[in-house]
Design a protein around this motif. Structure first.
Motif, PDB file in Angstrom:
ATOM      1  N   VAL A  25     -23.237  14.455  -6.299  1.00 17.44           N
ATOM      2  CA  VAL A  25     -22.667  13.115  -6.542  1.00 17.44           C
ATOM      3  C   VAL A  25     -21.223  13.215  -7.048  1.00 17.44           C
ATOM      4  CG1 VAL A  25     -22.942  10.948  -7.814  1.00 17.44           C
ATOM      5  CG2 VAL A  25     -24.973  12.171  -6.998  1.00 17.44           C
ATOM      6  N   THR A  26     -20.990  14.047  -8.055  1.00 13.93           N
ATOM      7  CA  THR A  26     -19.639  14.120  -8.641  1.00 13.93           C
ATOM      8  C   THR A  26     -18.607  14.618  -7.623  1.00 13.93           C
ATOM      9  OG1 THR A  26     -20.629  14.446 -10.794  1.00 13.93           O
ATOM     10  CG2 THR A  26     -18.316  15.056 -10.607  1.00 13.93           C
ATOM     11  N   PRO A  27     -18.868  15.691  -6.869  1.00 16.53           N
ATOM     12  CA  PRO A  27     -17.866  16.088  -5.856  1.00 16.53           C
ATOM     13  C   PRO A  27     -17.652  15.023  -4.772  1.00 16.53           C
ATOM     14  CG  PRO A  27     -19.592  17.776  -6.067  1.00 16.53           C
ATOM     15  CD  PRO A  27     -19.968  16.660  -6.976  1.00 16.53           C
ATOM     16  N   THR A  28     -18.707  14.283  -4.444  1.00 16.18           N
ATOM     17  CA  THR A  28     -18.548  13.210  -3.442  1.00 16.18           C
ATOM     18  C   THR A  28     -17.575  12.158  -3.978  1.00 16.18           C
ATOM     19  OG1 THR A  28     -20.771  13.539  -2.572  1.00 16.18           O
ATOM     20  CG2 THR A  28     -19.754  11.404  -2.136  1.00 16.18           C
ATOM     21  N   MET A  29     -17.785  11.774  -5.232  1.00 21.77           N
ATOM     22  CA  MET A  29     -16.893  10.766  -5.846  1.00 21.77           C
ATOM     23  C   MET A  29     -15.455  11.276  -5.873  1.00 21.77           C
ATOM     24  SD  MET A  29     -18.482   8.114  -6.549  1.00 21.77           S
ATOM     25  CE  MET A  29     -17.280   7.264  -7.556  1.00 21.77           C
ATOM     26  N   LYS A  30     -15.313  12.561  -6.197  1.00 23.04           N
ATOM     27  CA  LYS A  30     -13.968  13.146  -6.248  1.00 23.04           C
ATOM     28  C   LYS A  30     -13.333  13.095  -4.849  1.00 23.04           C
ATOM     29  CE  LYS A  30     -11.636  17.506  -7.401  1.00 23.04           C
ATOM     30  NZ  LYS A  30     -10.370  16.930  -7.057  1.00 23.04           N
ATOM     31  N   GLY A  31     -14.120  13.452  -3.838  1.00 27.85           N
ATOM     32  CA  GLY A  31     -13.616  13.427  -2.465  1.00 27.85           C
ATOM     33  C   GLY A  31     -13.171  12.034  -2.058  1.00 27.85           C
ATOM     34  N   ILE A  32     -13.966  11.051  -2.435  1.00 30.66           N
ATOM     35  CA  ILE A  32     -13.646   9.655  -2.072  1.00 30.66           C
ATOM     36  C   ILE A  32     -12.370   9.217  -2.793  1.00 30.66           C
ATOM     37  CG2 ILE A  32     -14.457   7.273  -2.446  1.00 30.66           C
ATOM     38  CD1 ILE A  32     -17.262   8.293  -1.601  1.00 30.66           C
ATOM     39  N   LYS A  33     -12.262   9.582  -4.073  1.00 31.31           N
ATOM     40  CA  LYS A  33     -11.070   9.185  -4.856  1.00 31.31           C
ATOM     41  C   LYS A  33      -9.830   9.904  -4.349  1.00 31.31           C
ATOM     42  CE  LYS A  33     -13.235   9.094  -9.098  1.00 31.31           C
ATOM     43  NZ  LYS A  33     -13.310   9.399 -10.493  1.00 31.31           N
ATOM     44  N   ASP A  34      -9.947  11.234  -4.171  1.00 33.41           N
ATOM     45  CA  ASP A  34      -8.780  12.028  -3.760  1.00 33.41           C
ATOM     46  C   ASP A  34      -8.232  11.580  -2.410  1.00 33.41           C
ATOM     47  OD1 ASP A  34      -9.102  13.398  -6.041  1.00 33.41           O
ATOM     48  OD2 ASP A  34      -9.804  15.274  -5.128  1.00 33.41           O
ATOM     49  N   ARG A  35      -9.148  11.107  -1.548  1.00 27.63           N
ATOM     50  CA  ARG A  35      -8.699  10.658  -0.224  1.00 27.63           C
ATOM     51  C   ARG A  35      -8.269   9.200  -0.225  1.00 27.63           C
ATOM     52  NH1 ARG A  35     -11.851  14.813   0.173  1.00 27.63           N
ATOM     53  NH2 ARG A  35     -11.950  16.185   1.984  1.00 27.63           N
ATOM     54  N   GLY A  36      -8.347   8.569  -1.388  1.00 25.99           N
ATOM     55  CA  GLY A  36      -7.911   7.162  -1.519  1.00 25.99           C
ATOM     56  C   GLY A  36      -8.702   6.228  -0.624  1.00 25.99           C
ATOM     57  N   LEU A  37     -10.017   6.476  -0.531  1.00 26.00           N
ATOM     58  CA  LEU A  37     -10.813   5.690   0.415  1.00 26.00           C
ATOM     59  C   LEU A  37     -11.127   4.270  -0.079  1.00 26.00           C
ATOM     60  CD1 LEU A  37     -13.263   8.441   1.764  1.00 26.00           C
ATOM     61  CD2 LEU A  37     -11.210   7.540   2.841  1.00 26.00           C
ATOM     62  N   GLY A  38     -10.981   4.033  -1.388  1.00 17.04           N
ATOM     63  CA  GLY A  38     -11.177   2.668  -1.917  1.00 17.04           C
ATOM     64  C   GLY A  38     -12.544   2.106  -1.587  1.00 17.04           C
ATOM     65  N   TYR A  39     -13.551   2.900  -1.826  1.00 11.34           N
ATOM     66  CA  TYR A  39     -14.914   2.573  -1.390  1.00 11.34           C
ATOM     67  C   TYR A  39     -15.591   1.630  -2.381  1.00 11.34           C
ATOM     68  CZ  TYR A  39     -19.462   3.981   0.670  1.00 11.34           C
ATOM     69  OH  TYR A  39     -20.684   4.026   1.298  1.00 11.34           O
ATOM     70  N   LYS A  40     -15.946   0.433  -1.916  1.00 15.16           N
ATOM     71  CA  LYS A  40     -16.710  -0.503  -2.759  1.00 15.16           C
ATOM     72  C   LYS A  40     -17.992  -0.851  -2.016  1.00 15.16           C
ATOM     73  CE  LYS A  40     -12.572  -2.655  -4.646  1.00 15.16           C
ATOM     74  NZ  LYS A  40     -12.495  -1.900  -5.899  1.00 15.16           N
ATOM     75  N   GLY A  41     -19.103  -0.399  -2.538  1.00 14.88           N
ATOM     76  CA  GLY A  41     -20.365  -0.688  -1.851  1.00 14.88           C
ATOM     77  C   GLY A  41     -21.415   0.324  -2.219  1.00 14.88           C
ATOM     78  N   PHE A  42     -22.431   0.418  -1.372  1.00 18.01           N
ATOM     79  CA  PHE A  42     -23.547   1.320  -1.647  1.00 18.01           C
ATOM     80  C   PHE A  42     -23.322   2.660  -0.955  1.00 18.01           C
ATOM     81  CE2 PHE A  42     -25.157  -3.054  -1.514  1.00 18.01           C
ATOM     82  CZ  PHE A  42     -25.604  -3.165  -2.813  1.00 18.01           C
ATOM     83  N   LEU A  43     -23.771   3.711  -1.604  1.00 18.12           N
ATOM     84  CA  LEU A  43     -23.712   5.032  -0.981  1.00 18.12           C
ATOM     85  C   LEU A  43     -25.089   5.681  -1.135  1.00 18.12           C
ATOM     86  CD1 LEU A  43     -21.998   7.098   0.519  1.00 18.12           C
ATOM     87  CD2 LEU A  43     -21.262   8.005  -1.667  1.00 18.12           C
ATOM     88  N   TYR A  44     -25.577   6.207  -0.023  1.00 16.84           N
ATOM     89  CA  TYR A  44     -26.940   6.726   0.074  1.00 16.84           C
ATOM     90  C   TYR A  44     -26.850   8.242   0.278  1.00 16.84           C
ATOM     91  CZ  TYR A  44     -31.376   7.145   2.892  1.00 16.84           C
ATOM     92  OH  TYR A  44     -32.584   7.498   3.432  1.00 16.84           O
ATOM     93  N   PHE A  45     -27.529   8.987  -0.578  1.00 20.35           N
ATOM     94  CA  PHE A  45     -27.583  10.441  -0.450  1.00 20.35           C
ATOM     95  C   PHE A  45     -29.002  10.819   0.007  1.00 20.35           C
ATOM     96  CE2 PHE A  45     -24.682   9.343  -3.882  1.00 20.35           C
ATOM     97  CZ  PHE A  45     -23.569  10.141  -3.679  1.00 20.35           C
ATOM     98  N   GLY A  46     -29.115  11.424   1.188  1.00 24.89           N
ATOM     99  CA  GLY A  46     -30.403  11.954   1.651  1.00 24.89           C
ATOM    100  C   GLY A  46     -30.455  13.412   1.229  1.00 24.89           C
ATOM    101  N   ILE A  47     -31.386  13.741   0.329  1.00 28.30           N
ATOM    102  CA  ILE A  47     -31.377  15.058  -0.338  1.00 28.30           C
ATOM    103  C   ILE A  47     -32.689  15.789  -0.101  1.00 28.30           C
ATOM    104  CG2 ILE A  47     -31.364  16.119  -2.671  1.00 28.30           C
ATOM    105  CD1 ILE A  47     -29.442  13.799  -3.464  1.00 28.30           C
ATOM    106  N   ILE A  48     -32.599  17.111   0.034  1.00 24.03           N
ATOM    107  CA  ILE A  48     -33.817  17.933   0.072  1.00 24.03           C
ATOM    108  C   ILE A  48     -33.768  18.903  -1.111  1.00 24.03           C
ATOM    109  CG2 ILE A  48     -32.808  19.625   1.711  1.00 24.03           C
ATOM    110  CD1 ILE A  48     -35.660  19.853   2.939  1.00 24.03           C
ATOM    111  N   ILE A  49     -34.896  19.015  -1.805  1.00 24.25           N
ATOM    112  CA  ILE A  49     -34.968  19.946  -2.944  1.00 24.25           C
ATOM    113  C   ILE A  49     -35.562  21.247  -2.412  1.00 24.25           C
ATOM    114  CG2 ILE A  49     -35.782  20.288  -5.323  1.00 24.25           C
ATOM    115  CD1 ILE A  49     -34.270  17.691  -5.079  1.00 24.25           C
ATOM    116  N   THR A  50     -34.747  22.263  -2.292  1.00 23.65           N
ATOM    117  CA  THR A  50     -35.222  23.551  -1.774  1.00 23.65           C
ATOM    118  C   THR A  50     -35.459  24.513  -2.936  1.00 23.65           C
ATOM    119  OG1 THR A  50     -33.087  24.655  -1.621  1.00 23.65           O
ATOM    120  CG2 THR A  50     -33.660  23.193   0.196  1.00 23.65           C
ATOM    121  N   GLU A  51     -35.991  25.687  -2.592  1.00 26.21           N
ATOM    122  CA  GLU A  51     -36.195  26.729  -3.620  1.00 26.21           C
ATOM    123  C   GLU A  51     -34.883  27.096  -4.298  1.00 26.21           C
ATOM    124  OE1 GLU A  51     -37.837  30.057  -1.650  1.00 26.21           O
ATOM    125  OE2 GLU A  51     -39.903  29.534  -2.189  1.00 26.21           O
ATOM    126  N   LYS A  52     -33.778  26.949  -3.525  1.00 26.07           N
ATOM    127  CA  LYS A  52     -32.471  27.342  -4.067  1.00 26.07           C
ATOM    128  C   LYS A  52     -31.735  26.182  -4.710  1.00 26.07           C
ATOM    129  CE  LYS A  52     -31.784  31.181  -0.958  1.00 26.07           C
ATOM    130  NZ  LYS A  52     -31.281  31.568   0.325  1.00 26.07           N
TER     131      LYS A  52
END
Ligand code: GLY
Length: 411
Positions: A243-270
């Motif tokens: 989540v934090t690197p995604t937010m950084k990426g969005i901010k650094d690229r000046g995307l001005g994102y207002k809305g919902f963001l969905y993360f599809g995640i898998i919990i692996t052994e690693k």
């Protein structure tokens, strides 16, 4: 303030019901909506200009975009010259969902853990990679495919069949991704953001496969429940690594994102790995999230525009919510429509019935119009209780060729 909700699914019906708790429902319009929503405006939302024209002419104050297609078509960019609050990312940011290739590059650039992948434009080119993985892979069409562009394969034959299906739809030369298939539990994490801050909702479990036992083709989602319990340690890892690197990426690229963001995640052994982004609320995840949300949803959305999202504390009800998607037999491929629906009045009032593929006919009739017909949501102190209640409600609904999974919340 008038509000326009763009879309026609159960997710949009859930948004309508939730907002109706905070403002006069007569002020809320769904474009084009469905048979369960009172104020529907018949507009073809694949034409963003039409959406804008309606909203400007009718002095709408806030627009909430439900599905991905209008976002990918740049509906939000069209409103940039107006003072209307539009909940959803612009066309550039919407590529996080509308192009798998864009999303994977974004993840890799930011060091976000995601399964290894390669990108191709022909099957022959991909064959060495397919053989190297012995067909244990996920094949992903690069563009939007309405939930039908992802194939989880276990053999080379399955990869060939999946590729053939894509080729039938998109012809030769389309871009696709071959991704390593990982083992683990999948979950959905959705947040709302104002470009600076993201506020996360509780994790949900989503059932994407058509059939019981998580088998059959991928669909738009056959059920969900909330909360999906994970340890504090795993949650912290998701926040720190994804989540934090995604937010950084969005901010650094000046995307001005207002809305919902969905993360599809898998919990692996690693540890947790990010499978995909969606740039909207999930369906049926939205139905469980909004049914459990105690906070004022309108205030939350307004805070994305007035700079107070950081101060918002989002509260959810205790216990569990389970969503069951009721479909037309044959969905997600071919199915018949126009069947009369009965039994809704037999359903207990503590169950939420969100419509998607329904249309009113005359005063009393309700007909099926699509593959996804309803989402039923039940609450319970335990997961088992909410599951039992949702299946009790499903038994009351009747129409020809009704179909739904029997194991939502049970595996
Ligand atoms: N439930 C999956 C999706 O909304 O894409």
């Amino acid at each position: 303030m008038k509000i326009a909700i763009i879309g026609s699914g159960a997710r949009e019906h859930a948004i309508y019901e939730k907002l109706s708790q905070h403002i006069d429902p007569k002020q809320i319009f769904a474009l084009p909506g469905n048979g369960g929503i009172s104020n529907c405006v018949s507009i073809d939302i694949t034409y963003p200009e039409e959406v804008k024209k309606y909203c400007v002419k009718n002095r709408v104050g806030m627009v909430i975009i439900g599905p991905e297609e209008p976002l990918a078509n740049g509906v939000v960019d069209l409103f940039s010259e107006t003072s209307i609050m539009v909940v959803g990312p612009n066309k550039n940011s919407a590529q996080l969902e509308s192009s798998k290739s864009f999303a994977k590059k974004f993840m890799k650039d930011l060091g976000i853990p995601t399964p290894d992948y390669r990108e191709f434009t022909s099957f022959e080119e991909a064959l060495p990679q397919i053989n190297a993985l012995q067909g244990n892979l996920v094949l992903k069409y690069d563009g939007l495919a309405g939930g039908k562009g992802v194939y989880v394969c276990s053999s080379i034959e399955e990869v060939e069949e999946s590729y053939a299906e894509l080729k039938k739809r998109y012809g030769d030369g389309f871009t696709f991704i071959v991704e390593k298939k990982l083992k683990g539990e999948e979950l959905t994490l959705i947040g709302v953001m104002d470009g600076e801050t993201i506020k996360l909702f509780p994790p949900c479990k989503d059932y994407k496969r058509l059939n019981d036992g998580d088998s059959g083709p991928n669909t738009g989602g056959m059920g969900a429940y909330l909360p999906y319990k994970i340890s504090e340690e795993v949650m912290k890892k998701i926040e720190d690594d994804i989540v934090t690197p995604t937010m950084k990426g969005i901010k650094d690229r000046g995307l001005g994102y207002k809305g919902f963001l969905y993360f599809g995640i898998i919990i692996t052994e690693k540890g947790p790995r990010l499978l995909e982004y969606n740039v909207r609320l999930g369906d049926p995840e939205a139905q469980v999230i909004l049914s459990s949300m105690k906070s004022n949803f309108l205030t939350l959305l307004e805070s994305c525009f007035n700079g107070t999202l950081r101060e918002q504390n989002i509260e959810f009800a205790n216990g569990y919510s389970t969503a069951l998607v009721i479909t037309s037999g044959g969905y997600p491929f071919s199915f018949r429509t126009g069947f009369e629906i009965t039994g809704l009045n037999q359903i207990s009032t503590d169950i939420s019935v969100f419509h998607s593929g329904t249309q009113k006919k005359g005063k009393n009739q309700l007909l099926t119009t699509a593959g996804r017909i309803f989402t039923l949501v039940a609450k319970g102190e335990t997961l088992e209780e909410s599951v039992q209640k949702v299946y009790q409600a499903a038994k009351k609904i009747h129409f020809k060729k009704i179909a739904y999974r029997k194991d939502i919340g049970k595996l």
